[in-house]
Design a protein around this motif. Structure first.
Motif, PDB file in Angstrom:
ATOM      1  N   UNK A   7       5.088  10.694 -11.889  1.00  0.00           N
ATOM      2  CA  UNK A   7       5.398  10.275 -10.519  1.00  0.00           C
ATOM      3  C   UNK A   7       6.518   9.361 -10.434  1.00  0.00           C
ATOM      4  N   UNK A   8       6.961   8.974  -9.407  1.00  0.00           N
ATOM      5  CA  UNK A   8       8.043   8.252  -9.077  1.00  0.00           C
ATOM      6  C   UNK A   8       7.195   6.769  -8.442  1.00  0.00           C
ATOM      7  N   UNK A   9       7.849   5.770  -9.217  1.00  0.00           N
ATOM      8  CA  UNK A   9       7.249   4.371  -8.676  1.00  0.00           C
ATOM      9  C   UNK A   9       8.296   3.547  -7.959  1.00  0.00           C
ATOM     10  N   UNK A  10       7.927   3.117  -7.158  1.00  0.00           N
ATOM     11  CA  UNK A  10       8.630   2.095  -6.197  1.00  0.00           C
ATOM     12  C   UNK A  10       8.072   0.591  -6.336  1.00  0.00           C
ATOM     13  N   UNK A  11       9.000  -0.368  -6.396  1.00  0.00           N
ATOM     14  CA  UNK A  11       8.507  -1.583  -6.632  1.00  0.00           C
ATOM     15  C   UNK A  11       9.226  -2.336  -5.630  1.00  0.00           C
ATOM     16  N   UNK A  12       8.602  -3.068  -4.711  1.00  0.00           N
ATOM     17  CA  UNK A  12       9.199  -3.916  -3.957  1.00  0.00           C
ATOM     18  C   UNK A  12       8.372  -4.525  -2.809  1.00  0.00           C
ATOM     19  N   UNK A  13       8.689  -4.829  -1.618  1.00  0.00           N
ATOM     20  CA  UNK A  13       8.138  -5.729  -0.589  1.00  0.00           C
ATOM     21  C   UNK A  13       7.083  -4.768   0.267  1.00  0.00           C
ATOM     22  N   UNK A  14       6.184  -5.349   0.971  1.00  0.00           N
ATOM     23  CA  UNK A  14       5.162  -4.315   1.574  1.00  0.00           C
ATOM     24  C   UNK A  14       5.822  -3.675   2.828  1.00  0.00           C
ATOM     25  N   UNK A  15       7.236  -4.189   3.279  1.00  0.00           N
ATOM     26  CA  UNK A  15       7.645  -3.451   4.424  1.00  0.00           C
ATOM     27  C   UNK A  15       7.984  -2.066   4.158  1.00  0.00           C
ATOM     28  N   UNK A  16       8.206  -1.684   2.837  1.00  0.00           N
ATOM     29  CA  UNK A  16       8.653  -0.251   2.825  1.00  0.00           C
ATOM     30  C   UNK A  16       7.640   0.786   2.563  1.00  0.00           C
ATOM     31  N   UNK A  17       6.275   0.421   2.399  1.00  0.00           N
ATOM     32  CA  UNK A  17       5.313   1.253   1.995  1.00  0.00           C
ATOM     33  C   UNK A  17       4.746   2.096   3.084  1.00  0.00           C
ATOM     34  N   UNK A  18       5.128   1.676   4.565  1.00  0.00           N
ATOM     35  CA  UNK A  18       4.465   2.319   5.521  1.00  0.00           C
ATOM     36  C   UNK A  18       5.483   3.441   6.067  1.00  0.00           C
ATOM     37  N   UNK A  19       5.630   4.620   5.032  1.00  0.00           N
ATOM     38  CA  UNK A  19       6.711   5.610   5.285  1.00  0.00           C
ATOM     39  C   UNK A  19       6.081   6.602   6.295  1.00  0.00           C
ATOM     40  N   UNK A  20       6.637   7.365   7.137  1.00  0.00           N
ATOM     41  CA  UNK A  20       6.068   8.243   7.735  1.00  0.00           C
ATOM     42  C   UNK A  20       6.035   9.475   6.920  1.00  0.00           C
ATOM     43  N   UNK A  21       4.912  10.344   7.047  1.00  0.00           N
ATOM     44  CA  UNK A  21       4.760  11.319   6.301  1.00  0.00           C
ATOM     45  C   UNK A  21       4.102  11.227   4.969  1.00  0.00           C
ATOM     46  N   UNK A  22       3.653   9.822   4.461  1.00  0.00           N
ATOM     47  CA  UNK A  22       3.214   9.616   3.076  1.00  0.00           C
ATOM     48  C   UNK A  22       1.662  10.003   3.420  1.00  0.00           C
ATOM     49  N   UNK A  23       1.179  11.010   2.648  1.00  0.00           N
ATOM     50  CA  UNK A  23      -0.216  11.472   2.869  1.00  0.00           C
ATOM     51  C   UNK A  23      -1.190  11.151   1.390  1.00  0.00           C
ATOM     52  N   UNK A  24      -2.185  11.338   1.686  1.00  0.00           N
ATOM     53  CA  UNK A  24      -3.052  11.171   0.533  1.00  0.00           C
ATOM     54  C   UNK A  24      -3.142   9.767   0.161  1.00  0.00           C
ATOM     55  N   UNK A  51       4.173   9.801  -5.583  1.00  0.00           N
ATOM     56  CA  UNK A  51       4.835   8.415  -5.720  1.00  0.00           C
ATOM     57  C   UNK A  51       3.875   7.426  -5.756  1.00  0.00           C
ATOM     58  N   UNK A  52       4.161   6.144  -6.232  1.00  0.00           N
ATOM     59  CA  UNK A  52       3.314   5.066  -6.540  1.00  0.00           C
ATOM     60  C   UNK A  52       4.025   3.908  -5.981  1.00  0.00           C
ATOM     61  N   UNK A  53       3.494   2.992  -5.041  1.00  0.00           N
ATOM     62  CA  UNK A  53       4.059   1.716  -4.715  1.00  0.00           C
ATOM     63  C   UNK A  53       3.288   0.752  -5.368  1.00  0.00           C
ATOM     64  N   UNK A  54       4.288  -0.230  -5.792  1.00  0.00           N
ATOM     65  CA  UNK A  54       3.731  -1.482  -6.377  1.00  0.00           C
ATOM     66  C   UNK A  54       4.168  -2.820  -5.510  1.00  0.00           C
ATOM     67  N   UNK A  55       3.400  -3.326  -4.771  1.00  0.00           N
ATOM     68  CA  UNK A  55       3.998  -4.781  -4.106  1.00  0.00           C
ATOM     69  C   UNK A  55       4.323  -5.985  -5.188  1.00  0.00           C
ATOM     70  N   UNK A  56       5.691  -6.130  -5.702  1.00  0.00           N
ATOM     71  CA  UNK A  56       5.993  -7.122  -6.589  1.00  0.00           C
ATOM     72  C   UNK A  56       5.360  -8.230  -6.439  1.00  0.00           C
ATOM     73  N   UNK A  57       5.260  -8.870  -5.440  1.00  0.00           N
ATOM     74  CA  UNK A  57       4.848 -10.250  -5.242  1.00  0.00           C
ATOM     75  C   UNK A  57       3.051 -10.202  -4.703  1.00  0.00           C
ATOM     76  N   UNK A  58       2.583  -8.955  -4.754  1.00  0.00           N
ATOM     77  CA  UNK A  58       1.228  -8.898  -4.275  1.00  0.00           C
ATOM     78  C   UNK A  58       1.145  -8.513  -2.794  1.00  0.00           C
ATOM     79  N   UNK A  59      -0.016  -8.106  -2.499  1.00  0.00           N
ATOM     80  CA  UNK A  59      -0.017  -7.624  -0.866  1.00  0.00           C
ATOM     81  C   UNK A  59      -0.137  -9.116  -0.115  1.00  0.00           C
ATOM     82  N   UNK A  60       0.806  -9.355   0.835  1.00  0.00           N
ATOM     83  CA  UNK A  60       0.944 -10.421   1.603  1.00  0.00           C
ATOM     84  C   UNK A  60       1.857 -11.541   1.019  1.00  0.00           C
ATOM     85  N   UNK A  61       2.787 -11.028  -0.141  1.00  0.00           N
ATOM     86  CA  UNK A  61       3.602 -11.891  -0.801  1.00  0.00           C
ATOM     87  C   UNK A  61       3.127 -13.393  -1.399  1.00  0.00           C
TER      88      UNK A  61
END
Length: 295
Positions: A7-24, A51-61
């Protein structure tokens, strides 16, 4: 360690997680011997790619930079089968020609943090990995190409000064870092990049400029409100960039030969007969390939 699909990991803020086309999509708690990671992990598929997303500062920062459990974050990503990590980070600019809204593919770091444990290894099991080139050039190439295809202005190459925080720089500090030739400044990519290297993960940073720090005469006082405004403006670009880069990374035939994935090959210094058994067990995901002969 249980082997799962890459899997590809994405670390960052919650703003990038709502990607159009992201399923399951599903949020899942993953445990780590290094404690609690910043958040549950968001699993999903984008055009058939895991893919796997990880909010670096937690959900809600909710977690400040110094209190991020970088060890657990990298460990859980490795544990669920992540092989490549794209770090998306907000930074301040130390250069006139890198205005707010600019994206930078970082290639070097200066680590000025002082209150963070920076290694998975220690007494009982010592290891030294190279950080001469601290990010994965292969990932950087994919990010650069994806940005060009998506018409996202991006600068290739730059030095990221990582400060402790959570306060912003003094004017004297900001001016000092400029004399050092640093390009951007932030609080989060160390020890994240060092731990990713120890975990044999390919790692690259996309630094999103939110402000001019405090050195610029027209931008003397950085405020959270200003940063949030630019972050929101950057979110759509970041999501577009992620969407374009994922298939390039997942279909890279040269990935298995990348030197990042063998960073521990000659790094272990402690003689096998005196290695700490508890540390070996704790490092099953991070260093199992070299400690226990796991692929």
């Amino acid at each position: 360690m249980i082997h799962v699909p890459e899997r590809i990991g994405i670390i960052g803020g919650s703003g990038i997680y709502d990607i159009a086309g992201l399923t399951n999509k599903r949020w899942e708690k993953v445990t780590s011997p290094f404690g609690e990671p910043s958040s549950e992990l968001l699993f999903g598929e984008l055009d058939g790619h895991n893919i796997v997303f990880l909010p670096r500062h937690g959900r809600g920062h909710r977690i400040p930079p110094t209190e991020i459990n970088f060890h657990a974050n990298i460990d859980v990503l490795k544990r669920v089968g992540v092989t490549d990590v794209i770090s998306v980070s907000a930074v301040g600019s130390l250069r006139e020609d890198l205005p707010p809204g600019t994206f930078v593919i970082v290639d070097q770091f200066i680590d000025r943090t002082f209150a963070r444990n920076k290694s998975f290894f220690g007494t009982g099991l010592v290891a030294h990995v190279s950080m001469a080139y601290p990010v994965c050039k292969r990932l950087g190439d994919h990010i650069e190409m994806a940005a060009k295809e998506a018409n996202i202005p991006i600068v290739r190459g730059g030095t990221y000064l990582v400060m402790e925080g959570p306060q912003f720089s003094s004017l004297a500090e900001s001016n000092l870092y400029r004399t050092w030739g640093c390009d951007v400044i932030g609080m989060t990519n160390m020890p994240e990049a060092k731990l990713a290297r120890e975990a044999e993960l390919c790692y690259a940073t996309v630094a999103m400029v939110t402000d001019y720090d405090c050195w610029h005469p027209d931008h003397e006082h950085v405020t959270v409100g200003q940063i949030i405004k630019i972050l929101a403006e950057n979110a759509d670009k970041a999501k577009t960039l992620v969407k374009h880069v994922i298939p390039k990374v997942r279909t890279d035939a040269l990935a298995d030969a990348c030197s990042c994935r063998s960073a521990l090959e000659f790094a272990l210094i402690t003689a096998p007969e005196v290695r700490d058994a508890a540390m070996i067990e704790k490092l099953d995901a991070i260093a199992g390939r070299v400690l226990k002969g796991k692929p």
